[in-house]
Design a protein around this motif. Structure first.
Motif, mmCIF file in Angstrom:
data_model
loop_
_atom_site.group_PDB
_atom_site.id
_atom_site.type_symbol
_atom_site.label_atom_id
_atom_site.label_comp_id
_atom_site.label_asym_id
_atom_site.label_seq_id
_atom_site.Cartn_x
_atom_site.Cartn_y
_atom_site.Cartn_z
ATOM 1 N N LYS A 123 44.093 34.557 29.716
ATOM 2 C CA LYS A 123 44.990 35.487 30.552
ATOM 3 C C LYS A 123 46.243 35.043 30.938
ATOM 4 O O LYS A 123 47.232 35.919 31.109
ATOM 5 C CB LYS A 123 44.354 35.728 31.713
ATOM 6 N N MET A 160 55.129 40.609 27.672
ATOM 7 C CA MET A 160 53.958 41.261 27.606
ATOM 8 C C MET A 160 54.176 42.545 28.014
ATOM 9 O O MET A 160 53.208 43.228 28.223
ATOM 10 C CB MET A 160 52.660 40.480 27.645
ATOM 11 N N SER A 161 54.987 42.824 29.043
ATOM 12 C CA SER A 161 54.997 43.730 30.282
ATOM 13 C C SER A 161 55.832 44.881 29.222
ATOM 14 O O SER A 161 56.145 45.004 28.501
ATOM 15 C CB SER A 161 55.997 43.238 31.405
ATOM 16 N N VAL A 165 38.291 39.357 27.436
ATOM 17 C CA VAL A 165 39.297 38.276 27.747
ATOM 18 C C VAL A 165 38.767 37.096 28.537
ATOM 19 O O VAL A 165 38.323 37.573 29.867
ATOM 20 C CB VAL A 165 40.568 38.938 28.252
ATOM 21 N N LEU A 192 48.767 36.947 28.579
ATOM 22 C CA LEU A 192 49.106 38.258 28.677
ATOM 23 C C LEU A 192 50.130 38.460 30.202
ATOM 24 O O LEU A 192 50.498 39.589 30.487
ATOM 25 C CB LEU A 192 47.625 38.925 29.261
#
Length: 72
Positions: free
Chosen positions: A28, A36-37, A23, A31
């Protein structure tokens, strides 16, 4: 007849083992979004952690912290 089939199977196995590209820093940001958690609701996650630690009789271990030697 077996040789082409065997070669195709080996090629498929090697393609499945290929590592994806890492990545990049500019990628990033996606993310880090809340969607995305693993836990969607922070309050619910804290409550679940409290219940889990009460049932297990131990606390911690769910987050990032300290050294690994345990000599605190």
């Amino acid at each position: 007849m077996r040789s082409p089939l065997l070669a195709a199977g080996i090629a498929l196995a090697l393609a499945a083992c290929a590592m994806p590209a890492p990545v990049q820093p500019w990628e990033k940001g996606m993310l880090a979004k809340p969607a995305m958690s693993f836990e969607q609701d922070r309050l619910e996650a804290k409550y679940a952690e409290h219940i889990y630690s009460s049932k297990e009789g131990a606390a911690g271990g769910a987050g990032v912290g300290g050294g690994g030697c345990g000599c605190n």
